[in-house]
Scaffold this motif. Structure first.
Motif, PDB file in Angstrom:
ATOM      1  N   GLU A 130       0.854  -1.232  -0.089  1.00 29.99           N
ATOM      2  CA  GLU A 130       0.037   0.038  -0.034  1.00 29.99           C
ATOM      3  C   GLU A 130       0.897   1.346  -0.233  1.00 29.99           C
ATOM      4  OE1 GLU A 130      -2.363   0.302   3.681  1.00 29.99           O
ATOM      5  OE2 GLU A 130      -0.888  -0.455   4.812  1.00 29.99           O
ATOM      6  N   HIS A 131       2.034   1.036   0.179  1.00 27.22           N
ATOM      7  CA  HIS A 131       2.984   2.396   0.493  1.00 27.22           C
ATOM      8  C   HIS A 131       3.599   2.336  -0.867  1.00 27.22           C
ATOM      9  CE1 HIS A 131       1.875   2.695   4.643  1.00 27.22           C
ATOM     10  NE2 HIS A 131       2.562   1.440   4.728  1.00 27.22           N
ATOM     11  N   PHE A 132       3.657   1.762  -1.667  1.00 28.97           N
ATOM     12  CA  PHE A 132       4.468   1.606  -2.965  1.00 28.97           C
ATOM     13  C   PHE A 132       4.537   2.837  -3.688  1.00 28.97           C
ATOM     14  CE2 PHE A 132       4.440   0.446  -7.651  1.00 28.97           C
ATOM     15  CZ  PHE A 132       5.984   0.311  -7.762  1.00 28.97           C
ATOM     16  N   LEU A 133       3.169   3.463  -4.276  1.00 23.48           N
ATOM     17  CA  LEU A 133       2.883   4.600  -4.931  1.00 23.48           C
ATOM     18  C   LEU A 133       3.607   5.656  -4.015  1.00 23.48           C
ATOM     19  CD1 LEU A 133      -0.518   4.675  -6.480  1.00 23.48           C
ATOM     20  CD2 LEU A 133       1.602   4.139  -7.616  1.00 23.48           C
ATOM     21  N   LYS A 134       3.461   5.861  -2.942  1.00 24.73           N
ATOM     22  CA  LYS A 134       3.967   6.863  -2.160  1.00 24.73           C
ATOM     23  C   LYS A 134       5.627   6.865  -2.145  1.00 24.73           C
ATOM     24  CE  LYS A 134       4.027  10.746   0.166  1.00 24.73           C
ATOM     25  NZ  LYS A 134       3.586  12.053  -0.455  1.00 24.73           N
ATOM     26  N   GLU A 135       6.134   5.600  -1.901  1.00 23.77           N
ATOM     27  CA  GLU A 135       7.316   5.491  -1.935  1.00 23.77           C
ATOM     28  C   GLU A 135       8.484   5.608  -3.084  1.00 23.77           C
ATOM     29  OE1 GLU A 135       7.981   1.639  -0.761  1.00 23.77           O
ATOM     30  OE2 GLU A 135       7.792   2.035   1.463  1.00 23.77           O
ATOM     31  N   VAL A 136       7.611   5.547  -4.228  1.00 23.92           N
ATOM     32  CA  VAL A 136       8.177   6.032  -5.609  1.00 23.92           C
ATOM     33  C   VAL A 136       8.008   7.251  -5.888  1.00 23.92           C
ATOM     34  CG1 VAL A 136       7.791   5.591  -8.187  1.00 23.92           C
ATOM     35  CG2 VAL A 136       7.588   3.385  -6.567  1.00 23.92           C
ATOM     36  N   GLU A 137       6.857   8.163  -5.441  1.00 24.91           N
ATOM     37  CA  GLU A 137       6.786   9.278  -5.608  1.00 24.91           C
ATOM     38  C   GLU A 137       7.919  10.123  -4.918  1.00 24.91           C
ATOM     39  OE1 GLU A 137       3.365  12.793  -5.379  1.00 24.91           O
ATOM     40  OE2 GLU A 137       3.618  11.426  -3.539  1.00 24.91           O
ATOM     41  N   ASP A 138       8.126   9.872  -3.434  1.00 24.26           N
ATOM     42  CA  ASP A 138       8.938  10.414  -2.723  1.00 24.26           C
ATOM     43  C   ASP A 138      10.628  10.419  -3.274  1.00 24.26           C
ATOM     44  OD1 ASP A 138       7.230  11.180  -0.892  1.00 24.26           O
ATOM     45  OD2 ASP A 138       7.709   9.300   0.293  1.00 24.26           O
ATOM     46  N   LEU A 139      11.017   9.090  -4.093  1.00 24.04           N
ATOM     47  CA  LEU A 139      12.047   9.199  -4.646  1.00 24.04           C
ATOM     48  C   LEU A 139      12.174  10.046  -5.924  1.00 24.04           C
ATOM     49  CD1 LEU A 139      12.933   5.252  -4.652  1.00 24.04           C
ATOM     50  CD2 LEU A 139      14.420   6.910  -3.617  1.00 24.04           C
ATOM     51  N   CYS A 140      11.010  10.021  -6.497  1.00 28.08           N
ATOM     52  CA  CYS A 140      10.967  10.858  -7.789  1.00 28.08           C
ATOM     53  C   CYS A 140      11.138  12.264  -7.386  1.00 28.08           C
ATOM     54  CB  CYS A 140       9.662  10.909  -8.595  1.00 28.08           C
ATOM     55  SG  CYS A 140       9.469   9.277  -9.626  1.00 28.08           S
ATOM     56  N   ARG A 141      10.484  12.869  -6.404  1.00 26.05           N
ATOM     57  CA  ARG A 141      10.804  14.325  -5.778  1.00 26.05           C
ATOM     58  C   ARG A 141      12.141  14.628  -5.263  1.00 26.05           C
ATOM     59  NH1 ARG A 141       7.079  14.454  -8.752  1.00 26.05           N
ATOM     60  NH2 ARG A 141       4.778  14.347  -8.245  1.00 26.05           N
ATOM     61  N   GLU A 142      12.673  13.432  -4.507  1.00 29.09           N
ATOM     62  CA  GLU A 142      14.120  13.765  -4.154  1.00 29.09           C
ATOM     63  C   GLU A 142      15.147  13.836  -5.134  1.00 29.09           C
ATOM     64  OE1 GLU A 142      17.286  11.164  -1.499  1.00 29.09           O
ATOM     65  OE2 GLU A 142      15.316  10.638  -1.587  1.00 29.09           O
ATOM     66  N   HIS A 143      14.923  13.023  -6.248  1.00 26.94           N
ATOM     67  CA  HIS A 143      15.852  13.169  -7.412  1.00 26.94           C
ATOM     68  C   HIS A 143      15.532  14.079  -8.707  1.00 26.94           C
ATOM     69  CE1 HIS A 143      18.504  10.277  -5.551  1.00 26.94           C
ATOM     70  NE2 HIS A 143      17.504   9.645  -5.197  1.00 26.94           N
ATOM     71  N   GLY A 144      14.174  14.632  -8.496  1.00 25.40           N
ATOM     72  CA  GLY A 144      13.702  15.737  -9.423  1.00 25.40           C
ATOM     73  C   GLY A 144      13.172  14.725 -10.947  1.00 25.40           C
ATOM     74  N   TYR A 145      12.864  13.614 -10.808  1.00 23.26           N
ATOM     75  CA  TYR A 145      12.397  12.880 -11.987  1.00 23.26           C
ATOM     76  C   TYR A 145      10.758  13.240 -11.881  1.00 23.26           C
ATOM     77  CZ  TYR A 145      16.697  10.318 -10.966  1.00 23.26           C
ATOM     78  OH  TYR A 145      17.877  10.060 -10.643  1.00 23.26           O
ATOM     79  N   LEU A 146      10.419  13.122 -13.256  1.00 22.89           N
ATOM     80  CA  LEU A 146       8.912  12.944 -13.295  1.00 22.89           C
ATOM     81  C   LEU A 146       8.296  11.700 -12.887  1.00 22.89           C
ATOM     82  CD1 LEU A 146       8.531  14.636 -16.677  1.00 22.89           C
ATOM     83  CD2 LEU A 146       8.124  15.681 -14.647  1.00 22.89           C
ATOM     84  N   PHE A 147       7.052  11.691 -12.380  1.00 22.55           N
ATOM     85  CA  PHE A 147       6.135  10.679 -11.788  1.00 22.55           C
ATOM     86  C   PHE A 147       5.095  10.472 -12.761  1.00 22.55           C
ATOM     87  CE2 PHE A 147       3.467   9.172  -8.164  1.00 22.55           C
ATOM     88  CZ  PHE A 147       3.851   7.909  -8.097  1.00 22.55           C
ATOM     89  N   ILE A 148       5.036   9.140 -13.287  1.00 21.89           N
ATOM     90  CA  ILE A 148       3.963   8.698 -14.292  1.00 21.89           C
ATOM     91  C   ILE A 148       3.257   7.490 -13.707  1.00 21.89           C
ATOM     92  CG2 ILE A 148       3.276   8.141 -16.621  1.00 21.89           C
ATOM     93  CD1 ILE A 148       5.978   9.323 -17.608  1.00 21.89           C
ATOM     94  N   VAL A 149       2.015   7.860 -13.350  1.00 19.34           N
ATOM     95  CA  VAL A 149       1.112   6.693 -12.908  1.00 19.34           C
ATOM     96  C   VAL A 149       0.080   6.235 -14.019  1.00 19.34           C
ATOM     97  CG1 VAL A 149      -0.675   6.117 -11.105  1.00 19.34           C
ATOM     98  CG2 VAL A 149       1.124   7.675 -10.816  1.00 19.34           C
ATOM     99  N   ASP A 150      -0.054   4.963 -14.294  1.00 19.31           N
ATOM    100  CA  ASP A 150      -0.662   4.363 -15.533  1.00 19.31           C
ATOM    101  C   ASP A 150      -1.958   3.767 -14.697  1.00 19.31           C
ATOM    102  OD1 ASP A 150      -1.686   2.667 -17.408  1.00 19.31           O
ATOM    103  OD2 ASP A 150      -0.032   1.690 -17.998  1.00 19.31           O
ATOM    104  N   GLU A 151      -2.825   4.565 -15.013  1.00 18.15           N
ATOM    105  CA  GLU A 151      -4.274   4.257 -14.181  1.00 18.15           C
ATOM    106  C   GLU A 151      -5.193   3.553 -15.570  1.00 18.15           C
ATOM    107  OE1 GLU A 151      -5.899   4.281 -11.237  1.00 18.15           O
ATOM    108  OE2 GLU A 151      -4.859   5.814 -10.018  1.00 18.15           O
ATOM    109  N   VAL A 152      -4.575   3.252 -16.457  1.00 20.20           N
ATOM    110  CA  VAL A 152      -5.397   2.755 -17.752  1.00 20.20           C
ATOM    111  C   VAL A 152      -6.603   1.865 -17.198  1.00 20.20           C
ATOM    112  CG1 VAL A 152      -5.391   1.514 -20.004  1.00 20.20           C
ATOM    113  CG2 VAL A 152      -3.943   3.352 -19.324  1.00 20.20           C
ATOM    114  N   ALA A 153      -5.865   0.645 -16.508  1.00 22.85           N
ATOM    115  CA  ALA A 153      -6.739  -0.402 -15.927  1.00 22.85           C
ATOM    116  C   ALA A 153      -7.444  -0.224 -14.736  1.00 22.85           C
ATOM    117  CB  ALA A 153      -5.970  -1.776 -15.710  1.00 22.85           C
TER     118      ALA A 153
END
Length: 434
Positions: free
Chosen positions: A220-243
């Motif tokens: 349940e923490h996966f999305l937030k953990e990835v977002e935090d890493l993206c924010r820390e390093h300045g990467y764009l964060f893309i979430v695929d909610e197609v399904a």
């Protein structure tokens, strides 16, 4: 009989058993040319969330055909696209974002990839050429979308068509997941990839639920953990909610549950409730401003002839109308509670696990004590269910159940009981469990 010159997607060439040719649909059911009724247990690939022939959506489409059926968005716009843009962003809780319409999830993923590259090009950071994805993930079938997917079989077949990527270790692990990755070459974790390529990463793309990977639910923490890493390093964060978007897992969108704020959200499938092809790439203000007409820039150098077709947009507007009706969510949650109770009542020694959120469930077949082709077994269970009037599909050794949200309790009973009997029939034939 399905003619041999009609090429079916992801269907074996020798697939002739119990062919179904659909003629019409009503509610949660499809009817073939012989009048036989089939419960649509997969919402026709997870898109027909309100069933078939819904009066609100049908009326929206009919009314629009009397005005204009197609008008290009290349330099112009039309009323349904403008109305849908505003209603969609409000529905998603992202009122300051921007929308680019396309026809399928794969196309929308490719739009997201190009937006990410445009973002860094505008900042003269052209060395940021990689999009990080995860093992066992799925983002579509066009070359770009396949490039950021994590299916090893697809990579092996079409590797010469694919773009460079960085693939991180999967956050989920089941028998099926292990079968889909190369265990001889374990992938690095996301942290390890960042350590090796800190200034070459443009974005990280994630699925909240591994749909085509077998209905696998990360922590349940996966999305937030990835977002935090993206924010820390300045990467764009893309979430695929197609399904997953539009209440498939019970939540309106998965990004809302951990309260993350993606830079780009990709939606499709249920956007038009399955009535017409439509998908969208929804971009945050810092990306949307790149294409603002106020900037006098070339604009987004991407597009498709039928992007944002008026009929498809009208269907999506009707879909949102229904989803926003005063008692829809309450009825949905009651239905999900019953579905959850019933699916977890499935019992058989061949069932290794049941994974479920909302109207999205995977029943995994596996028993390490038995020598069985579990992928073939899952296919045979689905074929047996078809004989009994229920249409479902397997993903590897997992049987997927994803009925329309309007499914009645009596139909849920039919769905679960049919799958239960199909499993018993197939394994009785195998002589595996006596």
């Amino acid at each position: 009989m399905i003619p041999d010159n009609l090429i079916l997607p992801f269907t074996n060439s020798d697939h002739t058993e119990d062919e179904v040719v659909v003629e019409r649909g009503e509610g949660s059911y499809l009817f073939d040319v012989n009048g036989k009724k089939f419960l649509d247990g997969s919402s026709s690939l997870w898109v027909s969330i309100l069933g078939h022939n819904h009066p609100v959506i049908t009326q929206r489409i009919v009314e629009q055909t009397k005005k204009v059926s197609h008008a290009s968005l290349f330099g112009e716009a039309h009323v349904p696209a403008i109305e849908l843009t505003q209603r969609l962003l409000k529905f998603m809780g992202l009122p300051d974002y921007s929308v680019f319409f396309s026809n399928s999830g794969s196309e929308a993923i490719e739009a997201a990839m190009k937006m990410a590259m445009d973002y860094w090009r505008e900042r003269n950071e052209v060395k940021r050429k990689y999009i990080v994805t995860f093992e066992n993930s799925y983002h579509g079938e066009t070359s770009g979308a396949m490039s950021v997917s994590g299916f090893q079989d697809h990579e092996n077949m079409y590797h010469h068509l694919l773009l460079q990527k960085l693939k991180a270790r999967s956050p989920v692990s089941t028998v099926m997941a292990k079968c889909l990755v190369d265990e001889q070459k374990p992938s690095d974790t996301l942290d390890e990839i960042i350590g090796k390529h800190p200034d070459e990463i443009a974005a990280v793309i994630v699925e909240p639920v591994y749909g085509a990977g077998g209905i696998l639910f990360p922590d349940e923490h996966f999305l937030k953990e990835v977002e935090d890493l993206c924010r820390e390093h300045g990467y764009l964060f893309i979430v695929d909610e197609v399904a997953t978007g539009f209440y498939r897992t019970g939540a309106k969108f998965c990004y809302e549950e951990p309260r993350v704020k993606p830079d780009i959200v990709v939606i499709g499938k249920a956007l038009s409730a399955g009535y017409l092809p439509l998908a969208a790439t929804v971009a945050s203000p810092r990306i949307g401003e790149l294409y603002s007409r106020k900037n006098k820039q070339p604009g987004f150098m991407h597009g498709h002839t039928f992007s944002g077709n008026p009929l498809a947009c009208s269907a999506a507007i009707g879909n949102i109308e229904v989803l926003e009706s005063h008692d829809f969510v309450e009825q949905l949650q009651r239905g999900i509670e019953y579905f959850s109770e019933k699916i977890h009542s499935l019992l058989h020694p061949s069932i290794a696990g049941i994974r479920q959120k909302g109207y999205f469930a995977g029943v995994e077949l596996f028993d390490e004590k038995r020598e069985v082709d579990w992928k073939q077994a899952a296919l045979e269970v689905c074929n047996e269910s078809k004989k009994r009037g229920v249409l479902i599909r397997p993903l590897g050794n997992t049987i997927v159940l994803a009925p329309p949200y309007i499914v009645r309790q009596a139909d849920v009973d039919i769905l679960i009981n049919t799958v239960q009997e199909a499993i018993r029939t197939i394994f009785h034939k195998y002589g595996t469990y006596e």
